[in-house]
Design an enzyme around this catalytic site. Structure first.
Site, PDB file in Angstrom:
ATOM      1  N   GLY A  32       0.803  -1.221   0.000  1.00 47.51           N
ATOM      2  CA  GLY A  32       0.000   0.000   0.000  1.00 47.51           C
ATOM      3  C   GLY A  32       0.832   1.266   0.000  1.00 47.51           C
ATOM      4  O   GLY A  32       1.856   1.365  -0.677  1.00 47.51           O
ATOM      5  N   ASP A  34       2.632   2.500   2.339  1.00 43.57           N
ATOM      6  CA  ASP A  34       3.929   2.229   2.979  1.00 43.57           C
ATOM      7  C   ASP A  34       4.954   1.767   1.925  1.00 43.57           C
ATOM      8  O   ASP A  34       6.071   2.322   1.820  1.00 43.57           O
ATOM      9  CB  ASP A  34       3.714   1.135   4.035  1.00 43.57           C
ATOM     10  CG  ASP A  34       4.869   0.969   5.003  1.00 43.57           C
ATOM     11  OD1 ASP A  34       5.794   1.793   4.977  1.00 43.57           O
ATOM     12  OD2 ASP A  34       4.818  -0.003   5.794  1.00 43.57           O
ATOM     13  N   GLY A 124      -7.019   0.642   3.862  1.00 39.68           N
ATOM     14  CA  GLY A 124      -6.617  -0.316   2.839  1.00 39.68           C
ATOM     15  C   GLY A 124      -6.535  -1.710   3.433  1.00 39.68           C
ATOM     16  O   GLY A 124      -7.545  -2.321   3.782  1.00 39.68           O
TER      17      GLY A 124
HETATM   18  N1  AR6 Z   1      -0.875   7.512  -2.073  1.00 32.17           N
HETATM   19  C1  AR6 Z   1      -1.959   7.777  -1.322  1.00 32.17           C
HETATM   20  N2  AR6 Z   1      -2.764   6.803  -0.819  1.00 32.17           N
HETATM   21  C2  AR6 Z   1      -2.443   5.525  -1.118  1.00 32.17           C
HETATM   22  C3  AR6 Z   1      -1.311   5.175  -1.894  1.00 32.17           C
HETATM   23  C4  AR6 Z   1      -0.518   6.235  -2.384  1.00 32.17           C
HETATM   24  N3  AR6 Z   1       0.570   6.007  -3.131  1.00 32.17           N
HETATM   25  N4  AR6 Z   1      -1.281   3.812  -2.002  1.00 32.17           N
HETATM   26  C5  AR6 Z   1      -2.344   3.340  -1.319  1.00 32.17           C
HETATM   27  N5  AR6 Z   1      -3.056   4.361  -0.799  1.00 32.17           N
HETATM   28  P1  AR6 Z   1      -2.873   0.913   3.139  1.00 32.17           P
HETATM   29  P2  AR6 Z   1      -3.549   0.596   5.985  1.00 32.17           P
HETATM   30  C6  AR6 Z   1      -4.287   4.353   0.018  1.00 32.17           C
HETATM   31  O1  AR6 Z   1      -3.207  -0.498   2.847  1.00 32.17           O
HETATM   32  O2  AR6 Z   1      -4.945   0.205   5.647  1.00 32.17           O
HETATM   33  C7  AR6 Z   1       0.786  -1.748   4.614  1.00 32.17           C
HETATM   34  O3  AR6 Z   1       1.234  -2.962   4.102  1.00 32.17           O
HETATM   35  C8  AR6 Z   1      -5.162   3.124  -0.036  1.00 32.17           C
HETATM   36  O4  AR6 Z   1      -6.008   3.147  -1.179  1.00 32.17           O
HETATM   37  O5  AR6 Z   1      -1.684   1.518   2.505  1.00 32.17           O
HETATM   38  O6  AR6 Z   1      -3.317   1.588   7.083  1.00 32.17           O
HETATM   39  C9  AR6 Z   1       1.478  -1.367   5.914  1.00 32.17           C
HETATM   40  O7  AR6 Z   1       2.805  -1.832   5.953  1.00 32.17           O
HETATM   41  C10 AR6 Z   1      -5.954   3.279   1.249  1.00 32.17           C
HETATM   42  O8  AR6 Z   1      -7.061   4.155   1.064  1.00 32.17           O
HETATM   43  O9  AR6 Z   1      -2.706   1.167   4.731  1.00 32.17           O
HETATM   44  C11 AR6 Z   1       0.636  -2.036   6.940  1.00 32.17           C
HETATM   45  O10 AR6 Z   1       0.986  -3.399   7.118  1.00 32.17           O
HETATM   46  C12 AR6 Z   1      -4.971   3.969   2.187  1.00 32.17           C
HETATM   47  O11 AR6 Z   1      -3.898   4.445   1.367  1.00 32.17           O
HETATM   48  C13 AR6 Z   1      -0.766  -1.957   6.366  1.00 32.17           C
HETATM   49  O12 AR6 Z   1      -0.597  -1.876   4.958  1.00 32.17           O
HETATM   50  C14 AR6 Z   1      -4.394   3.084   3.269  1.00 32.17           C
HETATM   51  O13 AR6 Z   1      -4.146   1.780   2.741  1.00 32.17           O
HETATM   52  C15 AR6 Z   1      -1.476  -0.717   6.810  1.00 32.17           C
HETATM   53  O14 AR6 Z   1      -2.790  -0.744   6.323  1.00 32.17           O
END
Ligand code: AR6
Length: 169
Positions: A32, A34, A124
């Site tokens: 995601g 991260d 996410g």
């Molecule tokens: N820019 C902005 N938003 C984004 C991007 C980006 N480049 N990529 C994804 N999103 P997530 P979480 C959005 O899964 O739910 C990771 O593996 C995405 O669409 O990134 O807090 C970490 O290492 C969603 O709306 O984070 C943790 O293990 C939002 O960002 C876990 O995921 C958050 O999705 C954290 O899960």
């Protein structure tokens, strides 16, 4: 006065003093947002995260807390890593999601950051429903005293953007 703005896009393309990362407790990367931050920000971020794990956060960064590192090659001074809660339908973890936003702003204030970009934390891989997450994120930022002048939510897709836009009016 803190201005709240919403944009649809990729947070790694933003210019800001600080960019918030939706990390996990290990601080060692993931998927995601991260994954995207570490990819585009380069190895300097992971290097500092490793140092944090070897010092202050030997057991990892607890859920709801935040810590800053360099932003590496991103167009920002710092990345503020925070760990959102995994959504649960049987336990109310809203306070932890609010805490991510409060703690990130506290760290931003310590750093002297004036513009801070946030993703939609926990929406996410951690499965938080967008509407509820947007409400908590916006309410918390509105109610947290801070010297940050602009808090910009950077929403990756249209449904996330719409969920935040519906509650900012
Ligand atoms: N820019 C902005 N938003 C984004 C991007 C980006 N480049 N990529 C994804 N999103 P997530 P979480 C959005 O899964 O739910 C990771 O593996 C995405 O669409 O990134 O807090 C970490 O290492 C969603 O709306 O984070 C943790 O293990 C939002 O960002 C876990 O995921 C958050 O999705 C954290 O899960």
């Amino acid at each position: 006065m803190t201005t709240l703005t919403l944009v649809r896009g990729d947070i790694t393309r933003q210019t800001a003093d600080a960019i918030v990362n939706a990390a996990n407790s290990s601080l060692l990367g993931g998927g995601g947002v991260d994954g995207a931050i570490h990819r585009r920000g380069g190895p300097a971020i992971l290097e500092e995260c490793r140092k944090l794990r070897a010092s202050r956060y030997g057991k990892g960064l607890p859920t709801g807390r935040a810590v800053a590192t360099t932003a590496g090659d991103l167009d920002a001074h710092w990345v503020i890593h925070t760990v959102g809660p995994v959504f649960s339908s049987t336990e109310d973890r809203s306070d932890l999601l609010a805490s991510c936003h409060r703690e990130s702003l506290r760290v931003a204030d310590e750093l002297g950051a004036r513009t801070v970009a946030f993703p939609a934390i926990s929406t996410g891989a951690y499965r938080w429903p967008l509407r509820a997450a947007a409400r908590i994120a916006l309410e918390t930022v509105r109610n947290t005293p801070t010297d940050v002048e602009e808090v910009r939510f950077v929403l990756f897709d249209q449904s996330a953007y719409d969920a935040f836009a519906a509650q900012i009016r």
